[in-house]
Enzyme design. Structure first.
Site, PDB file in Angstrom:
ATOM      1  N   LYS A   1     -15.421   2.400   2.203  1.00 49.33           N
ATOM      2  CA  LYS A   1     -15.426   3.324   1.050  1.00 49.33           C
ATOM      3  C   LYS A   1     -16.007   2.626  -0.187  1.00 49.33           C
ATOM      4  CE  LYS A   1     -10.927   4.096   1.095  1.00 49.33           C
ATOM      5  NZ  LYS A   1     -10.505   3.174   2.175  1.00 49.33           N
TER       6      LYS A   1
ATOM      7  N   ARG B   1      -3.756   9.057  -1.439  1.00 50.82           N
ATOM      8  CA  ARG B   1      -3.338   8.411  -0.197  1.00 50.82           C
ATOM      9  C   ARG B   1      -2.103   9.083   0.385  1.00 50.82           C
ATOM     10  NH1 ARG B   1      -5.792   3.050  -1.444  1.00 50.82           N
ATOM     11  NH2 ARG B   1      -5.603   1.701   0.360  1.00 50.82           N
TER      12      ARG B   1
ATOM     13  N   ARG C   1     -13.498 -10.279   5.881  1.00 47.75           N
ATOM     14  CA  ARG C   1     -14.079  -9.874   4.590  1.00 47.75           C
ATOM     15  C   ARG C   1     -13.848 -10.936   3.503  1.00 47.75           C
ATOM     16  NH1 ARG C   1     -12.407  -4.146   1.890  1.00 47.75           N
ATOM     17  NH2 ARG C   1     -10.346  -5.098   1.645  1.00 47.75           N
TER      18      ARG C   1
ATOM     19  N   ARG D   1      -9.064 -11.505  -0.121  1.00 48.70           N
ATOM     20  CA  ARG D   1      -7.939 -10.777  -0.733  1.00 48.70           C
ATOM     21  C   ARG D   1      -6.628 -11.167  -0.058  1.00 48.70           C
ATOM     22  NH1 ARG D   1      -9.362  -4.433  -1.296  1.00 48.70           N
ATOM     23  NH2 ARG D   1      -7.218  -4.313  -0.555  1.00 48.70           N
TER      24      ARG D   1
ATOM     25  N   ARG E   1      -1.179  -2.125   6.825  1.00 49.13           N
ATOM     26  CA  ARG E   1      -1.944  -1.165   6.008  1.00 49.13           C
ATOM     27  C   ARG E   1      -2.495  -0.039   6.901  1.00 49.13           C
ATOM     28  NH1 ARG E   1      -6.016  -5.168   3.432  1.00 49.13           N
ATOM     29  NH2 ARG E   1      -6.950  -3.372   2.397  1.00 49.13           N
TER      30      ARG E   1
END
Ligand code: AMP
Length: 209
Positions: free
Chosen positions: A13, A88, A127, A154, A165
């Site tokens: 996204k 969400r 990532r 992160r 998640r």
């Protein structure tokens, strides 16, 4: 364009939003980025949000709804916005519709970027993000390929938190797919392809070509 980007964490996204911002200059409203900035600045909001974020859980609806409503009342969003990571939950989607109706700016499209969960786990644990320019890269990038900045991982991109998640996404966020399908605003795009190929489909879906 008044749009919502839907999809699991790591579906791409942010990457697609960055491309839209570069080409069309539409404001990108990422609740994850807003919360991370609040955590880094040590604000009361950040202090409240941090433990939820570190565990991969959702920050309470009342906190995030207020934050997004305030942002949507800023004048730069009048010509359009790209919401990323919000809504969400169904309560957030209902609150968003109410706020947009108050502002007489209805949502055009909810764009679902669809990616298989196992692909997401591999993507997110690999990532890395540039501290300077926010470029999203991989563990293979020692320095940012765009600006030479330092790359970091992160806190919530470790495998255990990523799995949680995805679980949270499945339980709390995926019902929104039916919510937007039900009011004819859903468009689904296969996100398991090269980001530029995905972007071509995104533009077509938003009637930007
Ligand atoms: P993201 O960068 O979108 O993956 O968001 C990172 C984290 O911020 C999430 O795992 C949540 O803890 C929190 N967060 C971001 N957006 C929301 C939202 N709309 N509702 C609740 N929590 C959120």
């Amino acid at each position: 364009m008044n749009i919502v980007l839907l999809g699991a964490p790591g579906a791409g996204k942010g990457t697609q939003a960055d491309k839209l911002v570069d080409e069309f200059g539409t404001p990108h409203i990422s609740t994850g980025d807003m919360l991370r900035a609040a955590v880094a600045a040590g604000t009361p909001l950040g202090q409240k949000a941090k433990s939820f974020m570190d565990a991969g859980e959702l920050v309470p609806d009342e906190v995030i709804i207020g934050l997004v409503s305030e942002r949507l009342n800023e004048p730069d969003t009048e010509a359009g916005f790209i919401l990323d990571g919000f809504p969400r939950t169904t309560a957030q989607a209902v609150a968003l519709d109410a706020e947009l109706s108050k502002l007489s700016r209805p949502l055009d499209t909810a764009l679902l970027i669809d990616v298989d969960p196992e692909v997401i786990i591999a993507r997110l644990t690999n990532r890395r993000i540039c501290r300077e320019c926010g470029h999203i890269g991989t563990a293979a990038d020692e320095k940012c390929p765009v600006c030479g900045g330092e790359m970091y991982q992160r806190d919530d991109d470790n495998e255990a938190t990523v799995r949680n998640r995805l679980d949270v996404y499945e339980k709390q966020t995926s019902p929104l797919i039916d919510y937007y399908r039900g009011c004819d605003r859903l468009v689904t795009i296969d996100g398991d392809r090269d980001p530029n190929v995905v972007y071509a489909d995104v533009k077509e879906a938003l009637h930007l070509v």
